[in-house]
Design a protein around this motif. Structure first.
Motif, PDB file in Angstrom:
ATOM      1  N   UNK A   1       0.851  -1.178   0.000  1.00  0.00           N
ATOM      2  CA  UNK A   1       0.000   0.000   0.000  1.00  0.00           C
ATOM      3  C   UNK A   1       0.888   1.229   0.000  1.00  0.00           C
ATOM      4  N   UNK A   2       0.601   2.139  -0.892  1.00  0.00           N
ATOM      5  CA  UNK A   2       1.398   3.350  -1.043  1.00  0.00           C
ATOM      6  C   UNK A   2       0.419   4.510  -1.202  1.00  0.00           C
TER       7      UNK A   2
ATOM      8  N   UNK B   1       4.176   6.448   8.964  1.00  0.00           N
ATOM      9  CA  UNK B   1       4.011   5.024   9.207  1.00  0.00           C
ATOM     10  C   UNK B   1       4.207   4.140   7.997  1.00  0.00           C
ATOM     11  N   UNK B   2       4.773   4.672   6.916  1.00  0.00           N
ATOM     12  CA  UNK B   2       4.919   3.887   5.700  1.00  0.00           C
ATOM     13  C   UNK B   2       6.374   3.734   5.280  1.00  0.00           C
ATOM     14  N   UNK B   3       7.302   3.851   6.212  1.00  0.00           N
ATOM     15  CA  UNK B   3       8.733   3.751   5.880  1.00  0.00           C
ATOM     16  C   UNK B   3       9.065   2.378   5.283  1.00  0.00           C
ATOM     17  N   UNK B   4       8.468   1.319   5.824  1.00  0.00           N
ATOM     18  CA  UNK B   4       8.709  -0.025   5.301  1.00  0.00           C
ATOM     19  C   UNK B   4       8.196  -0.177   3.881  1.00  0.00           C
ATOM     20  N   UNK B   5       7.045   0.411   3.608  1.00  0.00           N
ATOM     21  CA  UNK B   5       6.477   0.342   2.263  1.00  0.00           C
ATOM     22  C   UNK B   5       7.370   1.098   1.275  1.00  0.00           C
ATOM     23  N   UNK B   6       7.847   2.249   1.688  1.00  0.00           N
ATOM     24  CA  UNK B   6       8.732   3.027   0.829  1.00  0.00           C
ATOM     25  C   UNK B   6      10.036   2.257   0.567  1.00  0.00           C
ATOM     26  N   UNK B   7      10.549   1.592   1.595  1.00  0.00           N
ATOM     27  CA  UNK B   7      11.745   0.763   1.456  1.00  0.00           C
ATOM     28  C   UNK B   7      11.519  -0.347   0.430  1.00  0.00           C
ATOM     29  N   UNK B   8      10.345  -0.991   0.503  1.00  0.00           N
ATOM     30  CA  UNK B   8      10.034  -2.069  -0.442  1.00  0.00           C
ATOM     31  C   UNK B   8      10.014  -1.568  -1.884  1.00  0.00           C
TER      32      UNK B   8
END
Length: 79
Positions: A17-18, A26-33
């Motif tokens: 989800x982006x 709260x979306x640092x992991x998503x951005x990393x992916x």
């Protein structure tokens, strides 16, 4: 992130989800992916439908012939 790493190792398609506005936090992991694992951004319903279409293509071209995980019963036998 161990699940993401494992999926990447098995050359599986990744998505996350982006939201349109990353300011929500709260979306640092998503951005990393997205940046390091080539994950597909899913921001809305249209993106999700496109992802499902890609997944259907993956299943027909590269079916998984063997499970990648042991069953609980097999785990007990091997331990």
């Amino acid at each position: 992130m161990h699940t993401v790493d494992a999926a990447s190792e098995y050359k599986r398609r990744l998505s996350c989800y982006y939201p349109p506005s990353m300011e929500m936090g709260g979306y640092a992991g998503n951005e990393f992916m997205v940046k390091t694992k080539k994950a597909i951004k899913v921001s809305d319903t249209e993106d999700l439908i496109k992802l499902f279409s890609l997944m259907e293509d993956d299943d027909s071209e590269n079916p998984i012939k063997e499970p990648h995980q042991l069953s609980f019963e097999d785990y007990l036998k091997n331990s």
